[in-house]
Motif scaffolding. Structure first.
Motif, PDB file in Angstrom:
ATOM      1  N   GLU A   1       0.830  -1.206   0.000  1.00 19.01           N
ATOM      2  CA  GLU A   1       0.000   0.000   0.000  1.00 19.01           C
ATOM      3  C   GLU A   1       0.869   1.263   0.000  1.00 19.01           C
ATOM      4  O   GLU A   1       0.574   2.228  -0.720  1.00 19.01           O
ATOM      5  CB  GLU A   1      -0.934   0.006   1.212  1.00 19.01           C
ATOM      6  CG  GLU A   1      -2.138  -0.902   1.052  1.00 19.01           C
ATOM      7  CD  GLU A   1      -3.166  -0.696   2.152  1.00 19.01           C
ATOM      8  OE1 GLU A   1      -3.050   0.319   2.886  1.00 19.01           O
ATOM      9  OE2 GLU A   1      -4.072  -1.532   2.279  1.00 19.01           O
TER      10      GLU A   1
ATOM     11  N   GLU B   1       0.755   3.694  -3.061  1.00 20.10           N
ATOM     12  CA  GLU B   1       0.278   5.049  -2.748  1.00 20.10           C
ATOM     13  C   GLU B   1       1.258   6.077  -3.305  1.00 20.10           C
ATOM     14  O   GLU B   1       0.865   7.063  -3.946  1.00 20.10           O
ATOM     15  CB  GLU B   1       0.147   5.212  -1.232  1.00 20.10           C
ATOM     16  CG  GLU B   1      -0.517   6.497  -0.789  1.00 20.10           C
ATOM     17  CD  GLU B   1      -2.030   6.418  -0.867  1.00 20.10           C
ATOM     18  OE1 GLU B   1      -2.603   7.236  -1.612  1.00 20.10           O
ATOM     19  OE2 GLU B   1      -2.632   5.561  -0.194  1.00 20.10           O
TER      20      GLU B   1
ATOM     21  N   GLU C   1      -9.677   8.873  -6.076  1.00 21.39           N
ATOM     22  CA  GLU C   1      -9.728   8.784  -4.617  1.00 21.39           C
ATOM     23  C   GLU C   1     -10.978   8.072  -4.128  1.00 21.39           C
ATOM     24  O   GLU C   1     -10.948   7.361  -3.123  1.00 21.39           O
ATOM     25  CB  GLU C   1      -9.650  10.190  -4.028  1.00 21.39           C
ATOM     26  CG  GLU C   1      -9.545  10.199  -2.503  1.00 21.39           C
ATOM     27  CD  GLU C   1      -9.361  11.601  -1.950  1.00 21.39           C
ATOM     28  OE1 GLU C   1      -9.458  11.737  -0.721  1.00 21.39           O
ATOM     29  OE2 GLU C   1      -9.111  12.530  -2.735  1.00 21.39           O
TER      30      GLU C   1
ATOM     31  N   GLU D   1     -10.290   3.208  -1.365  1.00 22.69           N
ATOM     32  CA  GLU D   1     -10.534   2.304  -0.236  1.00 22.69           C
ATOM     33  C   GLU D   1     -10.925   0.914  -0.721  1.00 22.69           C
ATOM     34  O   GLU D   1     -10.453  -0.100  -0.199  1.00 22.69           O
ATOM     35  CB  GLU D   1     -11.626   2.870   0.666  1.00 22.69           C
ATOM     36  CG  GLU D   1     -11.785   2.131   1.989  1.00 22.69           C
ATOM     37  CD  GLU D   1     -10.520   2.152   2.849  1.00 22.69           C
ATOM     38  OE1 GLU D   1     -10.296   1.183   3.609  1.00 22.69           O
ATOM     39  OE2 GLU D   1      -9.754   3.133   2.748  1.00 22.69           O
TER      40      GLU D   1
ATOM     41  N   LYS E   1      -7.889  -0.958  -2.002  1.00 19.91           N
ATOM     42  CA  LYS E   1      -7.049  -1.451  -0.917  1.00 19.91           C
ATOM     43  C   LYS E   1      -7.638  -2.719  -0.301  1.00 19.91           C
ATOM     44  O   LYS E   1      -6.911  -3.672   0.019  1.00 19.91           O
ATOM     45  CB  LYS E   1      -6.872  -0.374   0.148  1.00 19.91           C
ATOM     46  CG  LYS E   1      -6.042   0.822  -0.317  1.00 19.91           C
ATOM     47  CD  LYS E   1      -5.939   1.879   0.758  1.00 19.91           C
ATOM     48  CE  LYS E   1      -5.126   3.082   0.265  1.00 19.91           C
ATOM     49  NZ  LYS E   1      -5.028   4.150   1.298  1.00 19.91           N
ATOM     50  N   ILE E   2      -8.957  -2.736  -0.149  1.00 17.03           N
ATOM     51  CA  ILE E   2      -9.616  -3.928   0.409  1.00 17.03           C
ATOM     52  C   ILE E   2      -9.433  -5.127  -0.526  1.00 17.03           C
ATOM     53  O   ILE E   2      -9.162  -6.249  -0.087  1.00 17.03           O
ATOM     54  CB  ILE E   2     -11.115  -3.649   0.643  1.00 17.03           C
ATOM     55  CG1 ILE E   2     -11.281  -2.656   1.801  1.00 17.03           C
ATOM     56  CG2 ILE E   2     -11.866  -4.948   0.946  1.00 17.03           C
ATOM     57  CD1 ILE E   2     -12.699  -2.203   2.017  1.00 17.03           C
TER      58      ILE E   2
END
Length: 248
Positions: A194, A198, A206, A210, A213-214
């Motif tokens: 990550e 990133e 954006e 999330e 990432k999951i």
């Protein structure tokens, strides 16, 4: 020869080629079977060609029982299976090798003696042989090419015996001097990815970051990573950063 465990006797009826007798002995010993009986081998007994093909299973041949006819070979058996691929017009139970060896295991556990008849290579068992059996073993092969080599038939049956009498995991993971990574190690690997992704602007736009990432975390959790795998991934990420900083 001392017997390692109660087991069925494999009875080769009028086998024609010494090579096939040797192959049958080797197949038997592959799966822990050592009680071989021979009924009137065509080329006599002992047979040098059988010994050559038996390889490390020669002791089965040395201790094989030799009989003049099928009746004598099964005289001490409480239950007999006969292997055949052709319908014989005889009313008998017909079972697969798996079912036969399951039944054999149960009967032998009760102290009963079980024999399995295998016929000669060219024509198989005769009706007179099969009439002495309690049940028929039929291998579910291609009906357009049902003939099995003697050694093959012995191997299939011996394999099913082994499956019935020994516990083996259907799948194992061979660990090459490593072990599976712990949850903490995988969590740290996920953190490292990550951070690097990133910095590279991977999580875009954006609003979807999330969820991305999951999904990555879920990917790591599905992979059976070892500690060596985790170290390789960390090393890859570090080297990529060094390469970028060098400007190569």
């Amino acid at each position: 020869m001392p017997m390692t465990a109660p087991q069925p006797a494999f009875i080769l009826v009028r086998p024609q080629m010494g090579e096939n007798i040797g192959a049958a002995a080797r197949a038997m010993w592959n799966f822990g079977l050592e009680r071989m009986r021979l009924v009137s081998p065509r080329d006599g007994w002992p047979n040098s060609r059988a010994a050559a093909l038996a390889s490390g299973a020669g002791r089965l041949l040395d201790n094989a029982g030799l009989y003049d006819d099928t009746a004598a070979a099964v005289a001490d058996c409480d239950y007999v299976f006969a292997t055949t691929a052709r319908p014989r017009g005889l009313t008998k139970p017909v079972v697969t090798p798996e079912r036969a060896m399951e039944q054999a295991r149960a009967m032998i556990a009760e102290g009963r003696k079980v024999g399995v008849l295998f016929g000669p290579e060219r024509a198989g068992l005769e009706n007179d042989d099969i009439a002495r059996a309690n049940a028929i073993i039929s291998v579910p092969v291609n009906p357009e090419f049902a003939s099995l080599n003697l050694g093959q038939c012995v191997l299939l049956t011996a394999y099913e015996w082994r499956r019935q009498t020994a516990e083996y995991a259907p799948e194992v993971m061979e660990m090459a001097k490593t072990e599976f990574a712990s949850a903490v190690e995988i969590e740290k690997l996920g953190d490292h990815f990550e951070q690097r992704l990133e910095a590279a602007g991977f999580f875009f736009p954006e609003a979807k970051a999330e969820g991305m990432k999951i999904n990555l975390r879920n990917l790591w959790s599905r992979m059976p990573l070892t500690r060596a795998d985790v170290q390789i991934f960390h090393g890859m990420l570090r080297q990529m950063v060094r390469w970028k900083e060098r400007g190569d």
